[in-house]
Design a protein around this motif. Structure first.
Motif, short mmCIF file in Angstrom:
data_model
loop_
_atom_site.label_atom_id
_atom_site.label_comp_id
_atom_site.label_asym_id
_atom_site.label_seq_id
_atom_site.Cartn_x
_atom_site.Cartn_y
_atom_site.Cartn_z
N ARG A 208 0.73 -1.22 -0.03
CA ARG A 208 -0.01 0.07 -0.08
C ARG A 208 1.03 1.15 0.19
NH1 ARG A 208 -5.52 -0.38 0.63
NH2 ARG A 208 -6.29 -2.34 1.10
N ILE A 209 0.67 2.24 -0.94
CA ILE A 209 1.44 3.32 -1.07
C ILE A 209 0.31 4.51 -0.84
CG2 ILE A 209 2.84 4.90 -2.50
CD1 ILE A 209 3.65 2.42 -3.97
N ALA A 210 0.66 5.52 -0.04
CA ALA A 210 -0.26 6.76 0.20
C ALA A 210 0.09 7.92 -0.67
CB ALA A 210 -0.44 7.28 1.63
N PHE A 211 -0.68 8.43 -1.50
CA PHE A 211 -0.37 9.43 -2.43
C PHE A 211 -0.98 10.65 -1.99
CE2 PHE A 211 0.12 5.81 -5.45
CZ PHE A 211 1.32 6.09 -5.84
N THR A 212 -0.36 11.99 -2.12
CA THR A 212 -0.99 13.15 -1.90
C THR A 212 -2.01 13.43 -3.24
OG1 THR A 212 0.52 14.57 -2.87
CG2 THR A 212 0.70 13.92 -0.56
N ASP A 213 -2.81 14.55 -2.97
CA ASP A 213 -3.37 14.75 -4.04
C ASP A 213 -2.77 15.26 -5.08
OD1 ASP A 213 -6.10 14.35 -2.83
OD2 ASP A 213 -6.42 16.40 -1.98
N ASP A 214 -1.73 16.10 -4.83
CA ASP A 214 -0.83 16.40 -6.05
C ASP A 214 -0.14 15.40 -6.55
OD1 ASP A 214 -1.31 19.11 -5.49
OD2 ASP A 214 0.23 19.40 -4.00
N GLU A 215 0.30 14.43 -5.92
CA GLU A 215 0.79 13.12 -6.57
C GLU A 215 -0.21 12.42 -7.29
OE1 GLU A 215 4.21 12.03 -3.26
OE2 GLU A 215 2.25 11.46 -2.87
N ILE A 216 -1.26 12.40 -6.97
CA ILE A 216 -2.33 11.61 -8.01
C ILE A 216 -2.33 12.44 -9.29
CG2 ILE A 216 -4.76 11.11 -7.83
CD1 ILE A 216 -4.78 10.54 -4.99
N ARG A 217 -2.65 13.89 -8.97
CA ARG A 217 -2.80 14.62 -10.28
C ARG A 217 -1.53 14.48 -11.27
NH1 ARG A 217 -3.38 19.29 -7.28
NH2 ARG A 217 -5.43 18.24 -6.55
N ILE A 218 -0.40 14.46 -10.65
CA ILE A 218 0.84 14.49 -11.61
C ILE A 218 0.94 13.00 -12.38
CG2 ILE A 218 3.38 14.03 -11.31
CD1 ILE A 218 3.40 16.27 -9.15
N ILE A 219 0.36 11.85 -11.54
CA ILE A 219 0.68 10.69 -12.00
C ILE A 219 -0.49 10.42 -13.34
CG2 ILE A 219 -0.19 8.09 -11.69
CD1 ILE A 219 1.27 8.58 -8.90
N MET A 220 -1.83 11.06 -12.87
CA MET A 220 -2.83 11.00 -14.00
C MET A 220 -2.32 11.49 -14.88
SD MET A 220 -4.78 8.70 -13.25
CE MET A 220 -6.03 8.95 -14.65
N ARG A 221 -1.89 12.89 -14.86
CA ARG A 221 -1.49 13.93 -16.00
C ARG A 221 -0.42 13.26 -16.78
NH1 ARG A 221 -0.58 19.79 -14.32
NH2 ARG A 221 -2.64 19.73 -14.51
N SER A 222 0.49 12.56 -16.18
CA SER A 222 1.55 11.97 -17.05
C SER A 222 1.06 10.65 -17.65
CB SER A 222 2.67 11.63 -15.89
OG SER A 222 3.05 12.53 -15.56
N LEU A 223 0.00 10.02 -17.14
CA LEU A 223 -0.69 8.77 -18.09
C LEU A 223 -1.41 9.49 -19.38
CD1 LEU A 223 -1.45 6.56 -15.01
CD2 LEU A 223 0.33 6.20 -16.84
N VAL A 224 -1.97 10.68 -18.65
CA VAL A 224 -2.76 11.07 -20.11
C VAL A 224 -2.00 11.74 -21.27
CG1 VAL A 224 -4.44 13.09 -20.74
CG2 VAL A 224 -5.16 11.58 -18.69
N GLU A 225 -0.98 12.24 -20.79
CA GLU A 225 0.03 12.60 -21.72
C GLU A 225 0.76 11.54 -22.54
OE1 GLU A 225 2.86 15.47 -19.81
OE2 GLU A 225 1.33 16.78 -19.42
N LEU A 226 1.07 10.43 -21.99
CA LEU A 226 1.71 9.38 -22.42
C LEU A 226 0.57 8.83 -23.33
CD1 LEU A 226 3.72 7.11 -23.23
CD2 LEU A 226 2.83 6.00 -20.89
N ARG A 227 -0.69 8.63 -22.93
CA ARG A 227 -1.69 7.97 -23.85
C ARG A 227 -1.83 9.05 -25.13
NH1 ARG A 227 -7.24 8.14 -24.83
NH2 ARG A 227 -8.12 6.27 -25.10
#
Length: 51
Positions: free
Chosen positions: A6-25
Motif C-alpha cells: 500500500r502506498i499513500a499518495f497526496t492529491d498533488d501526486e495523484i494529479r501528477i501521475i494521472m496527467r503523466s498517463l494522459v500525456e503518454l496516452r
C-alpha cells in the motif's frame, strides 16, 4: 508469494501521475500506436484510489 503493498499518495501526486498517463496516452495516439496498456494502468490506478 508476493504480498500487496500500500502506498499513500497526496492529491498533488495523484494529479501528477494521472496527467503523466494522459500525456503518454495522447502521445501514443498521435503516433498511431495502441494505448491498451496505458488505459489498463490508468483504470487500475483510478480503482486503487477509490479503495
Amino acid at each position: 508469494m508476493r504480498g500487496k503493498i500500500r502506498i499513500a499518495f497526496t492529491d498533488d501526486e495523484i494529479r501528477i501521475i494521472m496527467r503523466s498517463l494522459v500525456e503518454l496516452r495522447n502521445a501514443l495516439i498521435r503516433e498511431g500506436r495502441y494505448t491498451d496498456s496505458v488505459d489498463e494502468i490508468m483504470l487500475k490506478f483510478m480503482q486503487a484510489m477509490l479503495i
